[in-house]
Design an enzyme around this catalytic site. Sequence first.
Site, mmCIF file in Angstrom:
data_model
loop_
_atom_site.group_PDB
_atom_site.id
_atom_site.type_symbol
_atom_site.label_atom_id
_atom_site.label_comp_id
_atom_site.label_asym_id
_atom_site.label_seq_id
_atom_site.Cartn_x
_atom_site.Cartn_y
_atom_site.Cartn_z
ATOM 1 N N PHE A 127 36.074 10.428 46.979
ATOM 2 C CA PHE A 127 34.978 11.247 47.508
ATOM 3 C C PHE A 127 33.965 10.328 48.168
ATOM 4 O O PHE A 127 33.460 9.403 47.527
ATOM 5 C CB PHE A 127 34.298 12.076 46.414
ATOM 6 C CG PHE A 127 33.326 13.073 46.989
ATOM 7 C CD1 PHE A 127 33.757 14.318 47.423
ATOM 8 C CD2 PHE A 127 31.990 12.740 47.148
ATOM 9 C CE1 PHE A 127 32.876 15.221 48.005
ATOM 10 C CE2 PHE A 127 31.097 13.641 47.733
ATOM 11 C CZ PHE A 127 31.534 14.883 48.153
ATOM 12 N N ASP A 218 32.601 1.899 47.805
ATOM 13 C CA ASP A 218 31.623 2.989 47.740
ATOM 14 C C ASP A 218 31.090 3.023 46.316
ATOM 15 O O ASP A 218 31.770 3.480 45.398
ATOM 16 C CB ASP A 218 32.313 4.311 48.121
ATOM 17 C CG ASP A 218 31.378 5.511 48.018
ATOM 18 O OD1 ASP A 218 30.350 5.420 47.317
ATOM 19 O OD2 ASP A 218 31.695 6.553 48.615
ATOM 20 N N LYS A 247 22.364 7.638 45.453
ATOM 21 C CA LYS A 247 22.091 8.272 44.166
ATOM 22 C C LYS A 247 21.077 7.531 43.276
ATOM 23 O O LYS A 247 19.880 7.731 43.396
ATOM 24 C CB LYS A 247 23.404 8.461 43.426
ATOM 25 C CG LYS A 247 24.281 9.577 44.029
ATOM 26 C CD LYS A 247 25.485 9.822 43.177
ATOM 27 C CE LYS A 247 26.389 10.930 43.699
ATOM 28 N NZ LYS A 247 25.925 12.279 43.458
#
Length: 401
Positions: A127, A218, A247
């Site tokens: 993702f 990532d 985040k």
Amino acid sequence: MDTYGRFPLELVRGRGVWVWDRAGKRYLDCVAGIAVNTLGHSDRSLRRALGAQLGRLQHVSNLYRIPEQEQLATAIAERSCFDRVFFCNSGAEANEAAIKLARKHGHSVRGIPSEQAPLILTAQASFHGRTLAAVTATGQPKYHQGFEPMVQGFRYFPYNDIAAFEALLADCEAPGPRVAAVLLEPLQGEGGVIPGDPAFFARVRQLCDQHGILLIFDEVQIGVGRSGRLWGYQRLGVEPDAITLAKGLGGGFPIGALAVKASADHFKPGEHASTFGGNPMACRAGLTVLEQLERRALLPHVERMGTLLQQLLGELVARHSGLLVATRGWGLLQGLVLRADAAVTAPELVKAALDQGLLLVPAGPTVVRFVPPLVIQPRHLRRAVASFERAVLTLTRSPRS
Ligand code: PLP
């Protein structure tokens, strides 16, 4: 617009690991805005730092030097194997920057002709975000459906599968240099909380070095302390050429970043930009998060809390073996895996936990994810697992005849 399948909950206030809804009901937050609120809700140090920053300077253009941005870039560089940082506002944007960087690397370093799309290899079940290139990088066809044609130049392989990766790389490179980068999560979060295999990552690193291919991690979900190390790559013992962050970096204030080694710094002035990226507020938030991780010794704390959570979840698995098979993850990103033939789904369990005053988030249909603020304490973890067990019992107890 109707883009979210929302739970029936309206949160109006938070403090530490707790949030309250409009009716005053309290919930233990093991979602943390999906791995965002590193220091919990309404943290005193963030309130003070951001309040003071707002009183001093809130936003200026990247046309000028921004001291907070330089300080945060330096703080990241001093604590990692990277030398340069580009700031943006989200994980998808950080990955877009990484994808552009990869294409430049493909053309300028690997000599891929400009009329050809340099290839970027990513994992199935990965993702990487919802913007068009990031969603193309995401190896899950369900996120592509309805948005075709996807961006050119992405190929996929099964995560942690050395033979499949080697075969794909050999195939792509057979006509000559074609691959610009490999983009991987050190631990797949949304894809089901699947930790990377160090042997797989070491081999990928070796092959990237042999071919001059960029290795990009990532770390949007696992970075900034969540794994018990500051960066996810430290858990694998493999250094990438670049990482993407978002985040947890701002602790609740939007920020994204692409951090690169000097050897992978291919951008020149004017080639990439963001109006808001790296503004004084966002960078003050990032600096405060990094400072507080150290001041409160949160990395060893996450390690201890992760071990405790794993132990508590392991005991739960043993008590409910008809429903649960395992727990897996690093630090405070743990996934509780349901049996493939379970009568209930992860979203149903999450909904039942909500009724017990506990916030959790699914990672696919068969994994329940625990991603609490990094400041969570043992008593909260015990309470979370007890509340979750009550939720399990409400769903699995046979109805009275
Ligand atoms: N990369 C990873 C590993 C993620 O987990 C996410 C979000 O869940 C993203 C990228 C996208 O981040 P954002 O929602 O900030 O664009």
